[in-house]
Design a protein around this motif. Structure first.
Motif, mmCIF file in Angstrom:
data_model
loop_
_atom_site.group_PDB
_atom_site.id
_atom_site.type_symbol
_atom_site.label_atom_id
_atom_site.label_comp_id
_atom_site.label_asym_id
_atom_site.label_seq_id
_atom_site.Cartn_x
_atom_site.Cartn_y
_atom_site.Cartn_z
ATOM 1 N N THR A 46 -28.089 3.636 -16.289
ATOM 2 C CA THR A 46 -28.561 4.604 -17.277
ATOM 3 C C THR A 46 -28.344 4.108 -18.694
ATOM 4 O O THR A 46 -28.586 4.844 -19.649
ATOM 5 C CB THR A 46 -27.836 5.955 -17.107
ATOM 6 O OG1 THR A 46 -26.419 5.748 -17.260
ATOM 7 C CG2 THR A 46 -28.119 6.559 -15.736
ATOM 8 N N SER A 47 -27.884 2.869 -18.839
ATOM 9 C CA SER A 47 -27.540 2.358 -20.165
ATOM 10 C C SER A 47 -28.225 1.055 -20.533
ATOM 11 O O SER A 47 -28.060 0.569 -21.651
ATOM 12 C CB SER A 47 -26.021 2.162 -20.267
ATOM 13 O OG SER A 47 -25.566 1.251 -19.283
ATOM 14 N N ALA A 48 -29.007 0.470 -19.628
ATOM 15 C CA ALA A 48 -29.667 -0.802 -19.917
ATOM 16 C C ALA A 48 -30.865 -0.974 -18.991
ATOM 17 O O ALA A 48 -30.889 -0.408 -17.885
ATOM 18 C CB ALA A 48 -28.694 -1.964 -19.742
ATOM 19 N N PRO A 49 -31.875 -1.748 -19.408
ATOM 20 C CA PRO A 49 -33.028 -1.993 -18.541
ATOM 21 C C PRO A 49 -32.617 -2.687 -17.248
ATOM 22 O O PRO A 49 -31.657 -3.450 -17.203
ATOM 23 C CB PRO A 49 -33.919 -2.901 -19.394
ATOM 24 C CG PRO A 49 -33.488 -2.642 -20.801
ATOM 25 C CD PRO A 49 -32.022 -2.379 -20.737
ATOM 26 N N PHE A 50 -33.379 -2.423 -16.183
ATOM 27 C CA PHE A 50 -33.097 -3.045 -14.889
ATOM 28 C C PHE A 50 -34.409 -3.238 -14.128
ATOM 29 O O PHE A 50 -35.461 -2.724 -14.526
ATOM 30 C CB PHE A 50 -32.107 -2.210 -14.074
ATOM 31 C CG PHE A 50 -32.570 -0.807 -13.757
ATOM 32 C CD1 PHE A 50 -33.282 -0.522 -12.596
ATOM 33 C CD2 PHE A 50 -32.278 0.240 -14.636
ATOM 34 C CE1 PHE A 50 -33.706 0.761 -12.313
ATOM 35 C CE2 PHE A 50 -32.694 1.534 -14.350
ATOM 36 C CZ PHE A 50 -33.414 1.800 -13.186
ATOM 37 N N THR A 51 -34.341 -3.953 -13.036
ATOM 38 C CA THR A 51 -35.512 -4.238 -12.219
ATOM 39 C C THR A 51 -35.757 -3.102 -11.232
ATOM 40 O O THR A 51 -34.808 -2.625 -10.591
ATOM 41 C CB THR A 51 -35.337 -5.553 -11.456
ATOM 42 O OG1 THR A 51 -35.111 -6.610 -12.396
ATOM 43 C CG2 THR A 51 -36.562 -5.886 -10.623
ATOM 44 N N GLY A 52 -37.025 -2.666 -11.115
ATOM 45 C CA GLY A 52 -37.378 -1.590 -10.200
ATOM 46 C C GLY A 52 -37.516 -2.077 -8.783
ATOM 47 O O GLY A 52 -37.068 -3.183 -8.465
ATOM 48 N N PRO A 53 -38.072 -1.266 -7.902
ATOM 49 C CA PRO A 53 -38.795 -0.020 -8.171
ATOM 50 C C PRO A 53 -37.860 1.163 -8.413
ATOM 51 O O PRO A 53 -36.643 1.026 -8.333
ATOM 52 C CB PRO A 53 -39.613 0.175 -6.894
ATOM 53 C CG PRO A 53 -38.729 -0.407 -5.824
ATOM 54 C CD PRO A 53 -38.077 -1.600 -6.464
ATOM 55 N N ILE A 54 -38.485 2.339 -8.695
ATOM 56 C CA ILE A 54 -37.732 3.576 -8.811
ATOM 57 C C ILE A 54 -38.291 4.589 -7.831
ATOM 58 O O ILE A 54 -39.433 4.462 -7.373
ATOM 59 C CB ILE A 54 -37.784 4.152 -10.237
ATOM 60 C CG1 ILE A 54 -39.239 4.443 -10.649
ATOM 61 C CG2 ILE A 54 -37.099 3.233 -11.229
ATOM 62 C CD1 ILE A 54 -39.356 5.271 -11.911
ATOM 63 N N THR A 55 -37.478 5.588 -7.500
ATOM 64 C CA THR A 55 -37.897 6.636 -6.581
ATOM 65 C C THR A 55 -37.795 7.979 -7.292
ATOM 66 O O THR A 55 -36.782 8.282 -7.927
ATOM 67 C CB THR A 55 -37.012 6.649 -5.322
ATOM 68 O OG1 THR A 55 -37.062 5.367 -4.695
ATOM 69 C CG2 THR A 55 -37.495 7.711 -4.345
ATOM 70 N N LEU A 56 -38.855 8.790 -7.179
ATOM 71 C CA LEU A 56 -38.861 10.120 -7.771
ATOM 72 C C LEU A 56 -38.247 11.133 -6.811
ATOM 73 O O LEU A 56 -38.064 10.853 -5.619
ATOM 74 C CB LEU A 56 -40.281 10.533 -8.138
ATOM 75 C CG LEU A 56 -41.043 9.632 -9.107
ATOM 76 C CD1 LEU A 56 -42.376 10.273 -9.474
ATOM 77 C CD2 LEU A 56 -40.222 9.346 -10.356
ATOM 78 N N ASP A 57 -37.956 12.324 -7.341
ATOM 79 C CA ASP A 57 -37.357 13.365 -6.505
ATOM 80 C C ASP A 57 -38.304 13.845 -5.412
ATOM 81 O O ASP A 57 -37.886 14.515 -4.463
ATOM 82 C CB ASP A 57 -36.902 14.539 -7.372
ATOM 83 C CG ASP A 57 -37.991 15.053 -8.300
ATOM 84 O OD1 ASP A 57 -39.140 14.582 -8.192
ATOM 85 O OD2 ASP A 57 -37.688 15.919 -9.141
ATOM 86 N N THR A 58 -39.587 13.486 -5.510
ATOM 87 C CA THR A 58 -40.562 13.821 -4.464
ATOM 88 C C THR A 58 -40.563 12.806 -3.329
ATOM 89 O O THR A 58 -41.240 13.012 -2.320
ATOM 90 C CB THR A 58 -41.963 13.873 -5.066
ATOM 91 O OG1 THR A 58 -42.266 12.580 -5.641
ATOM 92 C CG2 THR A 58 -42.065 14.927 -6.148
#
Length: 360
Positions: free
Chosen positions: A202-214
């Motif tokens: 939550t404090s620096a860029p990172f490599t994805g992917p990301i997952t949504l709450d859906t």
């Protein structure tokens, strides 16, 4: 008029107040960094790295009479401040303007400006290699970042994620609508009303992917967590009578006093004065704060003077690259590309701030 004034923190409020009082008192501005960081320009600095150096301004040329001390304050009292090396500096009035922290690369994680330069450079390199980007958080910084990336890198896929169902819901709905129209024009994909879960940082860029709450997974070569500022209150919370509000900021009274100490004032992002945590909102506080310090130096009762009044509808300027954007201005209302470009988008206020530091 004379008197010893110590200002803790050389951000937007601290440096502007030091300039304002430079001819009125013996001012010491205490700031652990060697350079002022013009954070508002660092968003575009991610895609245009030459801006970064212009947005880092050494404190050497700020004051003509006063002193800028590169040090870190350990504690504040009614008689002055104690530095981390144990030395005590006395003052008649102390102003705490420690501001807030933010995710990299928009504000430094520490005091080392060289490390910040390196982090900015690394982020720019990572972004240039990225074919897809996800931005978590659609506040002012997240919206601007999405616009800046698409304006500079049209082929990059940009997804902006926000848990609010509309953009900037505390402002008139037309502002959010205008911003959405321009983001659509740039090709930014919006995921509104959803949050990202299990973020790697939550404090620096990172490599994805990301997952949504859906459960939806969004591919992203680079993820920017842009989920809000964190008030820096560690010097304020130990003060007698200090109270913390629900957003983590210390609650100050209507005369900018965050505690029972009558000669300790506070302003900016670390305290709740009724203003939002924005540069425009906090800079409104400086003229009132300067008058309050002068009142105290004259030995007068601050509580008998006019109280500070927060800005009920502060302006907000949101460039989406150098040409597009939308803004809200009190009385005037919502304005589009031309006004936003003229006021902020073209120069990012760099000439103004560089002039304050004696720079071209």
């Amino acid at each position: 008029m004379s008197g010893q004034v110590i200002i803790v923190g050389g951000g937007y409020v601290g440096y502007a107040l030091a300039r304002e009082l430079d001819n009125a008192a013996d001012v010491t501005l205490i700031e652990p960094r060697s350079h002022f960081v013009h954070a508002a320009a660092m968003i575009r600095g991610v895609v245009q790295p030459d801006i970064v150096e212009r947005a880092l301004m050494p404190y050497d040329g700020l004051l003509k009479r006063g002193t800028v001390l590169q040090a870190r304050v350990e504690s504040v009292s009614g008689t002055g401040v104690t530095l981390t090396d144990g030395s005590h500096l006395a003052a008649d009035v102390i102003v705490v303007a420690t501001g807030s922290g933010y995710a990299a690369p928009f504000k430094p994680a520490g005091d080392d400006i060289e490390a910040f330069r390196a982090a900015q450079s690394e982020t720019h390199s990572s972004l240039r290699r990225a074919g897809s980007v996800a931005i978590i958080g659609a506040g002012a910084v997240g919206i601007e970042l999405a616009g800046e990336i698409k304006a500079a890198m049209p082929a990059c896929e940009v997804t902006l994620v926000s848990d609010t169902p509309a953009l900037l819901p505390t402002y008139p709905s037309r502002l959010g609508a205008e911003l959405r129209k321009r983001l659509d024009l740039l090709g930014v994909s919006l995921r509104l009303g959803h949050s990202a879960v299990s973020l790697a940082s939550t404090s620096a860029p990172f490599t994805g992917p990301i997952t949504l709450d859906t459960g939806e997974e969004i591919a992203a070569d680079l993820v920017f967590p842009v989920i809000g500022a964190r008030p820096r209150t560690e010097l304020l919370t130990p003060l007698p009578g200090a109270k913390t509000g629900p957003d983590g900021r210390v609650i100050a009274d209507r005369w900018m006093r965050p505690s029972d100490l009558p000669n300790v004032l506070a302003a900016g992002d670390a305290v709740d004065l009724g203003d939002a945590m924005t540069i425009v909102g906090t800079m409104r506080q400086v003229p009132w704060l300067a008058r309050a310090v002068r009142t105290l130096l004259r030995g007068q009762d601050l509580g008998r003077s006019f109280a500070y009044g927060a800005w009920p509808n502060p302006p907000i300027l949101l460039p989406l690259g150098p040409r597009l954007g939308a803004s809200y201005l009190p009385v005037v209302g919502v304005r589009g590309n031309g006004t936003t470009r003229l006021i902020k988008g073209k120069t990012l206020f760099l000439p103004k701030h560089r002039g304050h530091f004696g720079l071209s």
